[in-house]
Design an enzyme around this catalytic site. Structure first.
Site, PDB file in Angstrom:
ATOM      1  N   ASP A   9     -10.493  -9.040   7.956  1.00 30.08           N
ATOM      2  CA  ASP A   9     -11.922  -8.917   7.632  1.00 30.08           C
ATOM      3  C   ASP A   9     -12.592 -10.289   7.630  1.00 30.08           C
ATOM      4  OD1 ASP A   9     -11.984  -6.212   7.469  1.00 30.08           O
ATOM      5  OD2 ASP A   9     -12.573  -6.096   5.367  1.00 30.08           O
ATOM      6  N   ASP A  40      -2.913 -18.072   1.420  1.00 29.69           N
ATOM      7  CA  ASP A  40      -4.118 -18.698   0.855  1.00 29.69           C
ATOM      8  C   ASP A  40      -4.587 -19.849   1.743  1.00 29.69           C
ATOM      9  OD1 ASP A  40      -1.685 -19.823   0.108  1.00 29.69           O
ATOM     10  OD2 ASP A  40      -2.459 -20.699  -1.739  1.00 29.69           O
ATOM     11  N   ASP A  64      -5.086  -7.106   5.763  1.00 28.95           N
ATOM     12  CA  ASP A  64      -6.326  -6.418   5.421  1.00 28.95           C
ATOM     13  C   ASP A  64      -7.421  -7.459   5.127  1.00 28.95           C
ATOM     14  OD1 ASP A  64      -8.156  -4.567   4.613  1.00 28.95           O
ATOM     15  OD2 ASP A  64      -7.014  -3.762   2.945  1.00 28.95           O
ATOM     16  N   LYS A  95       3.516 -15.433   1.570  1.00 29.59           N
ATOM     17  CA  LYS A  95       3.501 -16.330   0.409  1.00 29.59           C
ATOM     18  C   LYS A  95       4.967 -16.605   0.057  1.00 29.59           C
ATOM     19  CE  LYS A  95       0.444 -17.100  -2.364  1.00 29.59           C
ATOM     20  NZ  LYS A  95      -0.230 -18.409  -2.650  1.00 29.59           N
ATOM     21  N   TYR A 154       0.817  -1.213   0.000  1.00 28.47           N
ATOM     22  CA  TYR A 154       0.000   0.000   0.000  1.00 28.47           C
ATOM     23  C   TYR A 154       0.856   1.271   0.000  1.00 28.47           C
ATOM     24  CZ  TYR A 154      -4.021  -2.993   1.038  1.00 28.47           C
ATOM     25  OH  TYR A 154      -5.000  -3.952   0.990  1.00 28.47           O
TER      26      TYR A 154
END
Ligand code: NAD
Length: 369
Positions: A254, A226, A250, A193, A142
């Site tokens: 959620d 994942d 992020d 990852k 970001y």
């Protein structure tokens, strides 16, 4: 004992009415538990734009740096839709986080027995769930450079973001996670990852020796992001503390939040680096929900996310762990008594207002005293 200085930032929408009830809660702790608070209030978001010309003023930022903790409710609303982006309510929140260098975002996901049916998952999967996601908040994709859009010489347009982490950035967020795990069930799951991303392999290479050298008592496990997303819905109770980067954090926070099924119940905290002299961290405490313009000003909002945020503030910034537990237990009792705001209403329960829910929590606090 020196007074604990708290800056209150009600913000917009349901913020002011929730903050009004939160003051009643803090007042209970100062009267009944003899805690000494020095409360001050400031503007943030649209209210600050209207009142001070910017969504957070320099004066408010200076006050935020000087206090022991900052407690905010929510910002935003359609009234400010046409304001330039840099002056929008949300920009105030981003500036607060950035200027205080709040790099660690703490998002617990706790399922209260009384609300176990609110989750979209089966009760036997989520009952008793209590996990904490620690998300890196000021680095990664970001913020990474270079970023932007360009047109190549052959006319092809493209856009670019950069995922980048330095060793110190990874070490400091990992330390926060390990230290919090020591106060919980002593387990950290580090998520990236590493199989397909250089920054992921580096993240793992930094966290592993750090854990060995500084936190040999904490169990460390690594998971690809994942797989973590999958495990969160398959068997979320396997986790204690999850530490991850800005982007994966992020998404995963959620997802974890929704295991609880209700936005009006979710607290969060953002912490900065410890001060070299005092060890105290700059901090911003806020519920996860927004300003809920659809119900603002109607005394309908659920104040429990903010009350649980206050409990986090007690625990992580004010050294009031016992009072944090006292408050969390009172929230649990209030729910068990059947009190429900509209967002968590269930058949056979009692619909209460923001004030009514606060009354139920104060009653539970009194009864447990
Ligand atoms: P929201 O969280 O404000 O509302 C989503 C839905 O949940 C609404 O139906 C609302 O009524 C309900 N809800 C939220 N909090 C509740 C509570 N405490 N009690 C009962 N019901 C509650 O999200 P949104 O509608 O997407 O955004 C509204 C505004 O809030 C926008 O301006 C957005 O930018 C802003 N926002 C701010 C923050 C923040 O301050 N941290 C976070 C998210 C959104």
């Amino acid at each position: 004992m020196a007074a604990l200085r708290i800056l209150l930032l009600p913000g917009d929408g349901i913020g002011p009415e929730i903050m009004r009830e939160t003051r009643r809660l803090l007042d209970w702790f100062s009267r009944k538990r003899k805690l000494s608070f020095e409360l001050s209030e400031g503007l943030v978001g649209g209210a600050a734009y209207d009142g001070e010309g910017a969504p957070v003023s320099d004066a408010t930022l200076a006050r935020a740096r000087a206090v022991d903790a900052v407690l905010m409710v929510s910002v935003g609303g359609t009234k400010w839709d046409n304001v330039p982006r840099a002056l929008r309510p949300e920009a105030g929140l981003l500036r607060l986080r950035k200027e205080l260098d709040l790099f660690a975002n703490l998002r617990p996901a706790i399922v209260f027995d009384a609300l176990v049916d609110a989750s979209t998952l089966r009760p036997e999967i989520v009952r008793g769930l209590d996990i904490l996601i620690v998300r890196e908040l000021t680095g990664g994709v970001y913020f990474g450079q270079p970023r932007g859009r360009e047109t190549l010489s052959d006319g092809t347009e493209r856009a670019l973001d950069t995922q980048v982490y330095t060793r110190p950035e990874i070490e400091r967020i990992a330390r926060v996670a390990f230290e919090l795990a020591r106060k919980r069930r002593n387990k950290v799951t580090s998520v990236e990852k590493a199989n397909v991303m250089e920054s992921g392999a580096f993240w793992r290479a930094v966290v592993t020796p750090l854990a060995k050298a500084e936190y040999p008592d904490v169990t460390l496990e690594h998971l690809y992001a994942d797989n973590c997303a999958m495990q969160l819905v398959r068997n979320p109770r396997q986790f204690d503390v999850i530490v991850t980067d800005n982007l994966f954090g992020d998404l995963l926070s959620d997802e974890a939040a929704m295991l609880t099924g209700s936005l009006g119940m979710l607290p969060s905290a953002s912490l900065g680096a410890p001060d070299a002299k005092t060890g105290k961290r700059l901090s911003l405490y806020e519920p996860v929900h927004g300003s809920a313009p659809d119900i603002a000003g109607q005394n309908k909002a659920n104040p429990l996310a903010t009350f649980l945020t206050v409990a986090m503030m007690f625990r992580y910034s004010l050294d009031l762990g016992k009072d944090a537990e006292r408050l969390e237990a009172a929230v649990k009792s209030a729910l068990e008594s059947g009190a429900r705001t509209g967002d968590i209403m269930q058949p056979g329960k009692t619909l209460v207002s923001t004030t009514g829910m606060t009354d139920a929590v104060l009653k539970a606090l009194d009864q447990a005293l």
